[in-house]
Design an enzyme around this catalytic site. Structure first.
Site, short mmCIF file in Angstrom:
data_model
loop_
_atom_site.label_atom_id
_atom_site.label_comp_id
_atom_site.label_asym_id
_atom_site.label_seq_id
_atom_site.Cartn_x
_atom_site.Cartn_y
_atom_site.Cartn_z
N LYS A 71 0.82 -1.21 0.00
CA LYS A 71 0.00 0.00 0.00
C LYS A 71 0.85 1.26 0.00
O LYS A 71 0.58 2.20 -0.76
CB LYS A 71 -0.94 -0.06 1.21
N THR A 73 3.98 1.52 -0.94
CA THR A 73 4.71 1.55 -2.22
C THR A 73 3.83 2.12 -3.32
O THR A 73 4.28 2.95 -4.13
CB THR A 73 5.17 0.14 -2.58
N ARG A 94 2.42 8.55 7.11
CA ARG A 94 2.79 8.39 8.52
C ARG A 94 4.29 8.16 8.65
O ARG A 94 4.95 7.71 7.72
CB ARG A 94 2.06 7.18 9.13
N LYS A 105 7.76 -6.71 10.78
CA LYS A 105 7.24 -5.89 9.68
C LYS A 105 8.33 -5.14 8.91
O LYS A 105 8.21 -4.89 7.72
CB LYS A 105 6.23 -4.89 10.27
N ALA A 273 -2.87 1.32 13.04
CA ALA A 273 -4.28 1.21 12.65
C ALA A 273 -4.99 0.06 13.34
O ALA A 273 -6.20 0.05 13.42
CB ALA A 273 -4.41 1.06 11.15
N PHE A 301 -3.00 -0.55 7.39
CA PHE A 301 -3.54 -1.89 7.24
C PHE A 301 -4.72 -1.91 6.26
O PHE A 301 -4.78 -1.10 5.34
CB PHE A 301 -3.91 -2.48 8.60
N PHE A 381 3.22 -8.37 -9.50
CA PHE A 381 4.35 -9.27 -9.26
C PHE A 381 4.68 -9.98 -10.58
O PHE A 381 3.79 -10.22 -11.40
CB PHE A 381 4.01 -10.31 -8.19
N TRP A 409 6.69 -0.76 -8.01
CA TRP A 409 7.83 -1.31 -7.30
C TRP A 409 9.02 -1.47 -8.26
O TRP A 409 10.14 -1.12 -7.92
CB TRP A 409 7.47 -2.67 -6.70
#
Length: 556
Positions: A71, A73, A94, A105, A273, A301, A381, A409
């Site tokens: 998200k 990215t 954030r 994470k 979140a 999230f 991907f 990405w």
């Protein structure tokens, strides 16, 4: 293949003054923290309050899985794509928490060729905002215990102290502790607790306060304990507000850095979140709207947590009206929701995709309840097949959502041009009719039930006896008008992280309810979500190092 940190370290950064000039901020309006990061001055923020607002675009996602969604990215790549199209755009994100960087994470600076930089600074100490929050939180705790030690003039019931200490680190041993052990001079012995800094009410206050006056008023309303008559004792009662505000003075100012393609990014605040309200500061978002024609922000999230709180808490309190929402998914995550083991996600499996896409479907339905136009995107991907992508495309378009493939990405802003085009088309053709999910006049139980049924898809809500008592007390104390901040697992639409896809025929269990009176919401703890996370068996910290030249490795 290069790692995220290698890509970031190879990028030639522009001086932050040059980044600021792209959006009309003069060097004199910056407070520099080295060459590549700065705070935006209060003088600039005051001067631009009357400027027109740009368009606000929220980026959210399906429920996170071990397969990854990307998200942040996508948010960064979308902003870079706007820049490539000649649009004046700003990111509003954030700040990452230190604890997860060393846990499972990792960092939160994006990935691949869609990152905000300097990523090492951002993921570690940055400009000290989180340290300021931690210090203000623990100053309040120290003043509280000192008041009890020095005679307890306010009559605080030491069995009803609700203010917790905090630390920006995953440290499960601090969840439940005893303080005051030793001699009489060492304090009053009582049970105490730690939360991670991003779960501190002061973090929420920092992210919801409009200015210093509002900050101090909110700090003063913090309930730290109840007295022997059962009435609230506040930070203002303890005389703590001025000193806390002094610690937070610089932390109130948004931070400016850049993306890999030099798009300006305001990074400020960082409540989780799953255990807090999950959005960057209202100040940063509102400031960004004055600086640019397009502002891309995100909520933490999945949309069941982050987007719901963005809409029902941040937008309600801050007076924000989003113009569009981008919903991020991956083929791999959808197949994981369809029951495919992580090690088999690279294989084409349309049947599993069909089973797992119900998670995306529920998030689409939820977002449509807020009246904001939706653009769905697949974070690409290399293992995705054309058949899988086409399946998701048709699914989204059948539900009146624009669709675009995101390749940010691997390609940075270039890989987000298709998505940016869909967002611009949506902004031009589909006006937002944003509204919150529930009215403030509903009771706390009605609000909790509305979120549980409308957003999570639950049949109902079950309250443990302690939560029932807490709810009654909060209603009696006059907090019934506040919105609810649901603390729930991020991994499922339910409160059970093992229930993937679109769970049905379940109930949400509420085990604790308390008021964050300064922030302006009621926190509702469900399931077994922890406000102080722990480290895994093999923490990411084991792989992080710095060489003799000062170059950090292993941070992701």
């Amino acid at each position: 293949m290069k790692t995220d940190i290698e890509i970031a370290q190879e990028t030639v950064l522009e001086p932050v003054e040059s980044v600021a000039e792209r959006i009309g901020i003069a060097p004199g309006d910056l407070e520099l923290y080295g060459k590549y990061k700065a705070k935006v001055s209060e003088e600039y923020l005051s001067r631009t309050k009357e400027a027109p607002d740009g368009k606000l675009i929220l980026v959210t996602a399906i429920n996170p899985t071990p397969a990854g969604e990307g998200k942040t990215t996508v948010s960064i790549g979308l902003a870079q794509a706007f820049g490539r199209l000649g649009k004046k755009a700003v990111l509003a994100l954030r700040e990452p928490s230190l604890g997860p960087c060393f846990g499972i994470k990792g960092g939160a600076a994006g990935g691949g060729y869609s990152q905000v930089v300097p990523m090492e600074d951002l993921n570690l100490h940055f400009t000290g905002d989180f340290h300021a929050v931690t210090s203000a939180n623990n100053l309040l705790a120290a003043l509280l215990d000192n008041h009890i030690q020095q005679g307890n003039e306010l009559g605080i019931d030491t069995r009803q102290v609700v203010w917790k200490r905090c630390l920006d680190m995953n440290d499960r041993a601090l969840r439940n502790i005893v303080v005051g052990l030793g001699s009489k001079a060492d304090g009053f012995v009582r049970e105490d607790h730690f939360v991670i800094t991003v779960a501190s009410e002061i973090m929420a206050i920092l992210c919801l306060a409009s200015d210093m006056k509002d900050l101090k008023e909110r700090l003063g309303r913090i309930i730290v304990a109840y007295n022997i008559q059962g009435k609230p004792v506040t930070a203002a009662d303890l005389g703590a507000v001025g000193a806390m505000a002094a610690l937070l003075k610089d932390a109130m100012k948004p931070n400016l850095i850049q993306t890999l393609e030099h798009t300006p990014a305001l990074i400020h605040g960082g409540p989780f979140a799953n255990i807090a309200h999950g959005c960057n500061s209202v100040r940063a978002t509102k400031s960004a709207l004055k600086m640019a024609d397009y502002v891309i922000t995100e909520a933490g999230f999945g949309a069941d947590l982050g987007a719901e709180k963005f809409f029902d808490i941040k937008c309600r309190i801050g007076g924000l009206k989003p113009d569009a929402v981008v919903l991020v998914a991956t083929v791999r995550a959808l197949k994981y929701n369809g029951g495919v083991p992580k090690e088999e996600l690279s294989e084409e499996n349309l049947e599993a995709l069909g089973r797992g896409i119900v998670n995306l479907e529920k998030h689409i339905e939820n977002l449509q309840k807020y009246g904001v136009p939706i653009i769905c995107t697949l974070n690409s991907f290399v293992t995705d097949t054309s058949a899988e992508v086409d399946f998701v495309r048709r699914f989204c378009e059948e539900r009146n959502c624009e669709f675009a493939l995101s390749e940010v990405w691997a390609k940075g802003g270039e890989g987000g041009l298709a998505l940016a085009g869909k967002v611009l088309h949506t902004l031009d053709t589909k006006p937002s009719g944003f509204h919150v999910l529930y009215e403030s006049s509903l009771s706390l139980k009605e609000k909790i039930q509305t979120v549980a049924q409308e957003i999570y898809g639950a049949d109902g809500v079950v309250y443990v006896p302690a939560a029932e008592t807490q709810l009654r007390k909060l209603m009696e104390l006059g907090f019934g008008e506040l919105p609810v901040c649901m603390a729930k697992t991020q991994y499922s639409l339910s409160d059970d992280p093992a229930k993937l896809g679109r769970p049905e025929h379940f109930e949400i269990t509420v085990r604790e309810v308390y008021v964050a009176a300064g922030a302006g919401f009621v926190v509702v703890l469900t399931g077994t979500v922890m406000t102080m996370p722990g480290l895994p068996k093999k923490p990411a910290a084991y792989g992080i190092d710095v060489n003799d030249e000062g170059v950090i490795t292993g941070l992701f």
